[in-house]
Write an enzyme that holds these catalytic residues in place. Sequence first.
Site, PDB file in Angstrom:
ATOM      1  N   GLU A  58       0.835  -1.210   0.000  1.00  0.00           N
ATOM      2  CA  GLU A  58       0.000   0.000   0.000  1.00  0.00           C
ATOM      3  C   GLU A  58       0.871   1.262   0.000  1.00  0.00           C
ATOM      4  O   GLU A  58       0.537   2.253  -0.665  1.00  0.00           O
ATOM      5  CB  GLU A  58      -0.932  -0.018   1.220  1.00  0.00           C
ATOM      6  CG  GLU A  58      -2.089  -0.991   1.113  1.00  0.00           C
ATOM      7  CD  GLU A  58      -1.678  -2.441   1.348  1.00  0.00           C
ATOM      8  OE1 GLU A  58      -2.457  -3.340   0.987  1.00  0.00           O
ATOM      9  OE2 GLU A  58      -0.572  -2.662   1.900  1.00  0.00           O
ATOM     10  N   HIS A 109     -11.766  -6.173   7.967  1.00  0.00           N
ATOM     11  CA  HIS A 109     -12.436  -5.860   6.713  1.00  0.00           C
ATOM     12  C   HIS A 109     -13.719  -5.065   6.940  1.00  0.00           C
ATOM     13  O   HIS A 109     -14.665  -5.163   6.158  1.00  0.00           O
ATOM     14  CB  HIS A 109     -12.758  -7.146   5.932  1.00  0.00           C
ATOM     15  CG  HIS A 109     -11.550  -7.905   5.505  1.00  0.00           C
ATOM     16  ND1 HIS A 109     -10.913  -8.808   6.332  1.00  0.00           N
ATOM     17  CD2 HIS A 109     -10.827  -7.885   4.362  1.00  0.00           C
ATOM     18  CE1 HIS A 109      -9.864  -9.320   5.705  1.00  0.00           C
ATOM     19  NE2 HIS A 109      -9.784  -8.766   4.513  1.00  0.00           N
TER      20      HIS A 109
END
Length: 375
Positions: free
Chosen positions: A109, A179
């Site tokens: 990321e 998540h």
Amino acid sequence: MATKMGLFRIAANQLACLLKQTSLRGTTASSTRCMHFNYVPETPSQDHGETARMNFFQSITSAMDIAMASDPSAVLFGEDVAFGGVFRCSVGLKDKYGAERVFNSPLSEQGIVAFGIGIALTGSTAIAEIQFADYIFPAFDQLRSEAAMYRYRSGDLYDCGKLTVRAPCSAVGHGALYHSQSVESFFAHCSGLKVVMPRGPIQAKGLLLACIRDNNPCIFLEPKVLYRSAIEEVPVGDYELPLSQADVIVEGTDVTLIGWGTQVHVLRETAALAQQKLNVSCEVIDLVSILPWDVETVTKSVEKTGRVMISHEAPITMGFGAEVAATIQRECFLSLEAPVERVCGHDTPFPHVFEAFYMPDKWRCLEGIKKVVSY
């Protein structure tokens, strides 16, 4: 203790199933597993022309397709985007625009955002996807120290305003702690960024196109539970919606309800419940943009109603609702008839089996309205 925990898990599972069954009974609205709200489609503006039936992720695809067709410098990259992405938001774009403009990145990321900053600095348009907002934190330093600061530190000689970072966020019904997170308040403290979270397909397409074309780095947060459950007639052509402008989606006179993303739909249902059970008229505001946010629309509503409740999925402590509440207290103090109420997620990691207890659903929000009207 083990026996008690087992009983808690059974109770939580039963409650989650009951909530799911209740939400499905007597409604034709789109639903999906473990959803805690019913989605009500909106009607597009006639000014935007021909429409087609799209769900949320298809509207995202349409926006990126238009952006890449109209801007030859635009590139899309991230983990797995070349085959369409885990949520299918980029299906067909590699075939249409080629591997040089739509390509997979390494599983990093920090590298994705750093690469996007570099592309934007050259004058090209970068559309970076972080596969889940929960994993955006390794890129936080790049977003905070580089993307947000570049224009200021160079005295406006350079900027990376052509960078847009997309990230699926918030609860999905079965995502658990890694998540399901809502990360908007982390970036609300980063001057130089714009932070946006849409509530449906029509809005998602127009806001994403506006972010991609805006001359500031933007973080575009996409509530993942809406990807397939939110379906509307979406304009097929090119259109933009204004950033940093809140929407009053239900007008009312007694209490102002403020939310963003998925929570707007919860508040819409809560407003209907409050009218039915309490004879209380609620005005529902979708903040739309977290940074910068529309103070004028919010304060105008609060001055009218005198009471306000703010709700979001993120934990209550230091959630963005705290900033909204503080601003309301400063700007509307003489108009308030009760303290500002917040109904939010709890100060815990996002649970799995206990998700039904964590979520600020319509029943928790209704209790919040009872507090402000009975103060």
